[in-house]
Design an enzyme around this catalytic site. Sequence first.
Site, PDB file in Angstrom:
ATOM      1  N   ASN A 109       0.876  -1.179   0.000  1.00  0.00           N
ATOM      2  CA  ASN A 109       0.000   0.000   0.000  1.00  0.00           C
ATOM      3  C   ASN A 109       0.908   1.222   0.000  1.00  0.00           C
ATOM      4  O   ASN A 109       1.447   1.595   1.032  1.00  0.00           O
ATOM      5  CB  ASN A 109      -0.894  -0.043   1.253  1.00  0.00           C
ATOM      6  CG  ASN A 109      -1.703   1.233   1.428  1.00  0.00           C
ATOM      7  OD1 ASN A 109      -1.800   2.056   0.518  1.00  0.00           O
ATOM      8  ND2 ASN A 109      -2.289   1.406   2.613  1.00  0.00           N
ATOM      9  N   LYS A 119       0.182   4.205  -0.291  1.00  0.00           N
ATOM     10  CA  LYS A 119      -0.456   5.415   0.268  1.00  0.00           C
ATOM     11  C   LYS A 119      -0.190   6.595  -0.666  1.00  0.00           C
ATOM     12  O   LYS A 119      -0.052   6.386  -1.878  1.00  0.00           O
ATOM     13  CB  LYS A 119       0.027   5.661   1.706  1.00  0.00           C
ATOM     14  CG  LYS A 119      -0.121   4.405   2.570  1.00  0.00           C
ATOM     15  CD  LYS A 119      -0.021   4.664   4.040  1.00  0.00           C
ATOM     16  CE  LYS A 119      -0.176   3.341   4.789  1.00  0.00           C
ATOM     17  NZ  LYS A 119      -0.253   3.502   6.226  1.00  0.00           N
ATOM     18  N   HIS A 161      -9.672   1.449   4.594  1.00  0.00           N
ATOM     19  CA  HIS A 161      -8.413   1.630   5.336  1.00  0.00           C
ATOM     20  C   HIS A 161      -8.668   2.578   6.512  1.00  0.00           C
ATOM     21  O   HIS A 161      -9.449   3.529   6.396  1.00  0.00           O
ATOM     22  CB  HIS A 161      -7.331   2.191   4.415  1.00  0.00           C
ATOM     23  CG  HIS A 161      -5.981   2.156   5.046  1.00  0.00           C
ATOM     24  ND1 HIS A 161      -5.581   3.099   5.964  1.00  0.00           N
ATOM     25  CD2 HIS A 161      -4.959   1.275   4.936  1.00  0.00           C
ATOM     26  CE1 HIS A 161      -4.361   2.778   6.376  1.00  0.00           C
ATOM     27  NE2 HIS A 161      -3.960   1.688   5.765  1.00  0.00           N
ATOM     28  N   GLU A 194      -7.050   4.953   7.669  1.00  0.00           N
ATOM     29  CA  GLU A 194      -6.801   6.377   7.378  1.00  0.00           C
ATOM     30  C   GLU A 194      -8.011   6.998   6.693  1.00  0.00           C
ATOM     31  O   GLU A 194      -8.335   8.163   6.921  1.00  0.00           O
ATOM     32  CB  GLU A 194      -5.526   6.516   6.525  1.00  0.00           C
ATOM     33  CG  GLU A 194      -4.277   6.277   7.380  1.00  0.00           C
ATOM     34  CD  GLU A 194      -3.087   5.706   6.631  1.00  0.00           C
ATOM     35  OE1 GLU A 194      -3.039   5.765   5.396  1.00  0.00           O
ATOM     36  OE2 GLU A 194      -2.184   5.174   7.319  1.00  0.00           O
ATOM     37  N   GLU A 247      -5.847  -4.681  10.486  1.00  0.00           N
ATOM     38  CA  GLU A 247      -4.821  -3.662  10.702  1.00  0.00           C
ATOM     39  C   GLU A 247      -5.127  -2.891  11.984  1.00  0.00           C
ATOM     40  O   GLU A 247      -5.923  -1.941  11.969  1.00  0.00           O
ATOM     41  CB  GLU A 247      -4.800  -2.678   9.523  1.00  0.00           C
ATOM     42  CG  GLU A 247      -4.445  -3.313   8.206  1.00  0.00           C
ATOM     43  CD  GLU A 247      -3.802  -2.309   7.251  1.00  0.00           C
ATOM     44  OE1 GLU A 247      -2.708  -2.619   6.752  1.00  0.00           O
ATOM     45  OE2 GLU A 247      -4.363  -1.229   7.044  1.00  0.00           O
ATOM     46  N   GLY A 266       2.109   2.386  10.762  1.00  0.00           N
ATOM     47  CA  GLY A 266       3.082   3.468  10.596  1.00  0.00           C
ATOM     48  C   GLY A 266       3.752   3.882  11.896  1.00  0.00           C
ATOM     49  O   GLY A 266       4.414   4.913  11.958  1.00  0.00           O
ATOM     50  N   SER A 272       3.061  -2.033  10.400  1.00  0.00           N
ATOM     51  CA  SER A 272       4.501  -2.099  10.661  1.00  0.00           C
ATOM     52  C   SER A 272       5.117  -3.473  10.352  1.00  0.00           C
ATOM     53  O   SER A 272       6.013  -3.912  11.060  1.00  0.00           O
ATOM     54  CB  SER A 272       4.817  -1.662  12.096  1.00  0.00           C
ATOM     55  OG  SER A 272       4.406  -0.311  12.289  1.00  0.00           O
TER      56      SER A 272
HETATM   57  P1  PGA Z   1       2.551   0.374   7.697  1.00  0.00           P
HETATM   58  O1  PGA Z   1       1.092   0.583   7.025  1.00  0.00           O
HETATM   59  O2  PGA Z   1       3.072  -0.935   7.134  1.00  0.00           O
HETATM   60  O3  PGA Z   1       3.353   1.549   7.232  1.00  0.00           O
HETATM   61  O4  PGA Z   1       2.344   0.317   9.146  1.00  0.00           O
HETATM   62  C1  PGA Z   1       0.208  -0.489   6.809  1.00  0.00           C
HETATM   63  C2  PGA Z   1      -1.060   0.044   6.198  1.00  0.00           C
HETATM   64  O5  PGA Z   1      -1.501   1.132   6.573  1.00  0.00           O
HETATM   65  O6  PGA Z   1      -1.668  -0.611   5.309  1.00  0.00           O
END
Ligand code: PGA
Length: 253
Positions: free
Chosen positions: A9, A11, A95, A97, A167, A173, A212
């Site tokens: 992803n 982003k 997601h 976010e 998640e 993140g 992460s």
């Molecule tokens: P990250 O993000 O691996 O940077 O923690 C995962 C995600 O948001 O899909």
Amino acid sequence: MRIKLVAGNWKMNGTLATNQALLQALVPALARVVGVKCAICAPFPYLAQVQQLLSGTGLAWGAQNVSQFDAGAYTGEVSGAMLVDFGCRYVIVGHSERRALFGETSETVAEKYAAALKAGLTPILCVGETLADREAGYTEPVVAAQLAPVLAASGAQSFAHAVIAYEPVWAIGTGKTATPEQAQAVHAYIRTRLATHDAAVAEKVQVLYGGSVKGSNAAQLFGMPDIDGGLIGGASLDANEMAVICRAASPAS
Ligand code: PGA
């Protein structure tokens, strides 16, 4: 045995130049990785570029969001049919976010999930609790509430054509990964929850872990019985890290 899926992803990251360098390093690095599906979910403007660079390779690609509507006067939206036009196989829906920053409710997410399936895409449905939810002991009810509108609108059988990504918001993140045991417990819960509706579909659906994931922790996570791969944010921007993660998901590893 469920085949594992590792989906990157990106982003809101990348440029034409950095995407090209990343994919040109990633494709050969994955050439001999067998028995695992890998995909990249790119920002909308770069889907044509990704299509061009990944066509004919073993890698699939997809988007990070889709409109719940089919076509028409929806300024700024991108439909499932448009994603299919650019060869997308996957689309991330719900997601955290998008839920937290763009006001997507679980009901909207359920509409997007249905729109993705209708267009012939495989939705990657994200669910997960915040730190406050977890500390209050609400992980399972929060995840159940996120799944409920999808189950109501599209039915459990729809998961024969979908992927789930667990998640935990506190792990995204932040560098704080859920332990393999913490993740496994929620993955097993998700599968049990689906099994109350359709046991065969629950057994088959891929449940990815996201939050992460890195080259250094992927193998342990993927070793858990109900973790069928990963949704990879930050580490998917580094070809070497992504290759190590994909290799960790291969049964040959
Ligand atoms: P990250 O993000 O691996 O940077 O923690 C995962 C995600 O948001 O899909």
